[in-house]
Scaffold this active site. Sequence first.
Site, PDB file in Angstrom:
ATOM      1  N   HIS A 102       7.901  -4.403   7.964  1.00 10.00           N
ATOM      2  CA  HIS A 102       7.920  -2.991   7.934  1.00 10.00           C
ATOM      3  C   HIS A 102       8.355  -2.631   9.267  1.00 10.00           C
ATOM      4  O   HIS A 102       8.592  -1.443   9.395  1.00 10.00           O
ATOM      5  CB  HIS A 102       6.377  -2.805   7.818  1.00 10.00           C
ATOM      6  CG  HIS A 102       5.996  -2.540   6.222  1.00 10.00           C
ATOM      7  ND1 HIS A 102       6.445  -1.468   5.519  1.00 10.00           N
ATOM      8  CD2 HIS A 102       5.153  -3.082   5.384  1.00 10.00           C
ATOM      9  CE1 HIS A 102       6.003  -1.443   4.113  1.00 10.00           C
ATOM     10  NE2 HIS A 102       5.025  -2.548   4.265  1.00 10.00           N
ATOM     11  N   LEU A 158       0.841  -1.314  -0.149  1.00  5.89           N
ATOM     12  CA  LEU A 158      -0.089   0.018   0.037  1.00  5.89           C
ATOM     13  C   LEU A 158       0.902   1.288  -0.235  1.00  5.89           C
ATOM     14  O   LEU A 158       0.337   2.378  -0.380  1.00  5.89           O
ATOM     15  CB  LEU A 158      -1.058  -0.196   1.287  1.00  5.89           C
ATOM     16  CG  LEU A 158      -2.176  -0.955   1.318  1.00  5.89           C
ATOM     17  CD1 LEU A 158      -2.869  -1.022   2.386  1.00  5.89           C
ATOM     18  CD2 LEU A 158      -3.122  -0.777   0.019  1.00  5.89           C
TER      19      LEU A 158
END
Length: 153
Positions: free
Chosen positions: A134, A89
């Site tokens: 992440h 994203l």
Amino acid sequence: MALRNIVKFGDPILYKKSRVVEKFDDRLATLIDDMKETMYHGNGVGLAAVQVGILKRVVVIDIGEGCMELVNPEITLAEGEQITQEGCLSLPNKFATTSRPQKVQVKAQDRNGKWQVFTGEDLKAKAFSHEIDHLDGILFTSHIVEGESLKSE
């Protein structure tokens, strides 16, 4: 719940290590709820708190089996290899062929601090690996298979 802005590729925060969550309170619950709404709105299968600008070790994942909320997740076992397409994203409309574990086991806390263990194969293993990366400032571009490159949709 509220939609949060997704941090895009190039923002230095995406390369920072997220902090361990120590307070399990209403603020954490609100963050998790907002992350879920933001992930679904973006048609994603996972989202890490750093992707909404918060350096906390929190991820949400839903590969179509219901949303999993993981606080302070750690991969405790990784087996095999899968070579598949991957996107993010934070890099909209960009994809690449990556190498990830075929199966992973993850230990994480829920929004109330209770420890739990998850096992995932295939897409779930890839999602766990991607989102937990992440939290350590690692993007999926670090896992692109040699000879491959980032492609636009």
